[in-house]
Design an enzyme around this catalytic site. Structure first.
Site, PDB file in Angstrom:
ATOM      1  N   THR A 130       0.851  -1.198   0.000  1.00  0.00           N
ATOM      2  CA  THR A 130       0.000   0.000   0.000  1.00  0.00           C
ATOM      3  C   THR A 130       0.884   1.245   0.000  1.00  0.00           C
ATOM      4  O   THR A 130       2.034   1.171   0.412  1.00  0.00           O
ATOM      5  CB  THR A 130      -0.844  -0.059   1.288  1.00  0.00           C
ATOM      6  N   ARG A 184     -14.258  -7.023   0.827  1.00  0.00           N
ATOM      7  CA  ARG A 184     -13.493  -6.763   2.052  1.00  0.00           C
ATOM      8  C   ARG A 184     -12.991  -5.308   2.058  1.00  0.00           C
ATOM      9  O   ARG A 184     -12.437  -4.818   1.081  1.00  0.00           O
ATOM     10  CB  ARG A 184     -12.301  -7.726   2.117  1.00  0.00           C
ATOM     11  N   VAL A 185     -13.208  -4.617   3.166  1.00  0.00           N
ATOM     12  CA  VAL A 185     -12.706  -3.251   3.310  1.00  0.00           C
ATOM     13  C   VAL A 185     -11.730  -3.228   4.473  1.00  0.00           C
ATOM     14  O   VAL A 185     -12.060  -3.679   5.578  1.00  0.00           O
ATOM     15  CB  VAL A 185     -13.859  -2.247   3.565  1.00  0.00           C
ATOM     16  N   GLY A 186     -10.520  -2.735   4.229  1.00  0.00           N
ATOM     17  CA  GLY A 186      -9.517  -2.649   5.288  1.00  0.00           C
ATOM     18  C   GLY A 186      -9.541  -1.285   5.956  1.00  0.00           C
ATOM     19  O   GLY A 186     -10.554  -0.580   5.948  1.00  0.00           O
ATOM     20  N   ASP A 187      -8.415  -0.912   6.524  1.00  0.00           N
ATOM     21  CA  ASP A 187      -8.311   0.356   7.257  1.00  0.00           C
ATOM     22  C   ASP A 187      -8.201   1.574   6.341  1.00  0.00           C
ATOM     23  O   ASP A 187      -8.580   2.685   6.734  1.00  0.00           O
ATOM     24  CB  ASP A 187      -7.051   0.321   8.135  1.00  0.00           C
ATOM     25  N   THR A 215       0.069   1.713   7.407  1.00  0.00           N
ATOM     26  CA  THR A 215      -0.005   0.555   6.515  1.00  0.00           C
ATOM     27  C   THR A 215       0.250  -0.713   7.328  1.00  0.00           C
ATOM     28  O   THR A 215       0.915  -0.660   8.355  1.00  0.00           O
ATOM     29  CB  THR A 215       1.023   0.673   5.369  1.00  0.00           C
ATOM     30  N   GLY A 216      -0.293  -1.822   6.846  1.00  0.00           N
ATOM     31  CA  GLY A 216      -0.131  -3.088   7.554  1.00  0.00           C
ATOM     32  C   GLY A 216      -1.418  -3.875   7.443  1.00  0.00           C
ATOM     33  O   GLY A 216      -2.263  -3.575   6.588  1.00  0.00           O
ATOM     34  N   GLY A 226      -4.895  -4.595   7.760  1.00  0.00           N
ATOM     35  CA  GLY A 226      -6.001  -3.675   8.020  1.00  0.00           C
ATOM     36  C   GLY A 226      -6.837  -4.055   9.220  1.00  0.00           C
ATOM     37  O   GLY A 226      -7.240  -3.187  10.012  1.00  0.00           O
TER      38      GLY A 226
HETATM   39  N1  ASP Z   1      -3.691  -1.712   5.254  1.00  0.00           N
HETATM   40  C1  ASP Z   1      -3.994  -2.248   3.960  1.00  0.00           C
HETATM   41  C2  ASP Z   1      -5.241  -3.103   4.056  1.00  0.00           C
HETATM   42  O1  ASP Z   1      -5.376  -3.852   4.985  1.00  0.00           O
HETATM   43  C3  ASP Z   1      -2.888  -3.073   3.394  1.00  0.00           C
HETATM   44  C4  ASP Z   1      -1.527  -2.424   3.430  1.00  0.00           C
HETATM   45  O2  ASP Z   1      -1.262  -1.552   4.250  1.00  0.00           O
HETATM   46  O3  ASP Z   1      -0.668  -2.801   2.625  1.00  0.00           O
HETATM   47  O4  ASP Z   1      -6.045  -3.064   3.142  1.00  0.00           O
END
Ligand code: ASP
Length: 283
Positions: free
Chosen positions: A166, A194-197, A216-217, A219
């Protein structure tokens, strides 16, 4: 020490290697150029993210990973310290989700999702663009092979398999306004929808009068901590940008990949537990 007039910090994702530092640096330079030309911090973080969305090595815009059904859905968001915010979730078929998020910011809404987000983009003049890359196709066939055989390799649950590349940026402009942005194709392996952070204000990004944060990480782990707002609250409590980043990372077990960038009036900082590529520029 003299306070900087402009600051830009960019990252290329908790799962990226230093090999993409060239693009992360180009993105930060692009942001600085915007600030020097008297554009806002919001403009700077938008343009910085566009540079990385257009680079197929990142999991954002062109280069985004597939969901298990063979579709690509993307999330993006941006916010400034005057509480203007805009985001899109699971948008399809656009080149730069961050530009659509900016249009949402300029509308009465904050977050548009799914077909509504894509329809909004079309109405705003964003034409169809396929974000598909060879790299993403290779990963899809590997993932679908695992699923068909019913056997995930041992490392499939480890962070290296999440595609955490990301992108994000934070900035301060000469008026002392802060802004933050983030863009992603999400994680892989993931279900459609799916929805992340990333598009969630307070989770993937947050900005306020004391600074701006982009993370980032994984989610799901980020959402549970409302991480960006929690890190921002450390700035409010008087911690430095660097201390706030490190505090955020310390919340997680090292097996959960995490990266944070922060800007406040004094400096920009980045921290991760993975060696995430970061570029910090200040003038
Ligand atoms: N945080 C993002 C998600 O979970 C992924 C990422 O940070 O690479 O969608």
């Amino acid at each position: 020490m003299k306070k900087p007039k402009w600051i830009v910090v960019t990252h290329g994702g908790a799962g990226s290697s230093k090999k993409v530092l060239d693009a992360v640096t180009l993105a930060a330079r692009t942001g600085m150029r915007m600030l020097r030309k008297k554009n806002s911090a919001l403009d700077a973080v938008e343009e910085a993210v566009v540079v990385m969305e257009d680079d197929p090595r990142f999991n954002a815009g062109t280069g985004s990973v597939f969901r298990i059904d063979g579709t690509i859905e993307m999330d993006a968001s941006l916010m400034d310290s005057e509480f203007h915010c805009g985001a899109v979730a699971t948008i399809k078929g656009v080149r730069n989700p961050i530009r659509v998020a900016r249009k949402v910011l300029e509308s009465p809404h904050i977050l548009l999702a799914g077909s509504g987000a894509t329809e909004f983009a079309r109405r705003m003049g964003f034409t169809y663009h396929s974000p598909v890359t060879r790299r993403a196709l290779r990963r899809l066939s590997r993932v679908q092979g695992w699923l068909r055989s019913g056997r995930l390799p041992k490392y499939a649950h480890k962070w290296k398999s999440y595609s955490l590349d990301t992108v994000g940026a934070v900035a301060m402009d000469s008026r002392g306004i802060f802004a933050t942005s983030s863009s992603t194709g999400g994680t892989s392996i993931a279900l459609p929808g799916r929805v992340g952070d990333t598009p969630l204000i307070g989770c993937g990004i947050y900005a306020g009068p004391c600074g701006a944060v982009s993370v980032t990480g994984v989610g799901e782990a980020i959402i549970r901590q409302v991480l960006s707002k929690s890190v921002y609250d450390k700035l409010v409590a008087g911690r430095s940008a660097s201390e706030a980043c490190k505090w955020g990372i310390s919340l997680y077990d090292p097996s959960i990949p995490m990266g944070i960038i922060v800007v406040n009036a004094d400096s920009g900082a980045g921290a991760s537990n993975t060696g995430m590529p970061v570029c910090i520029l200040a003038r």
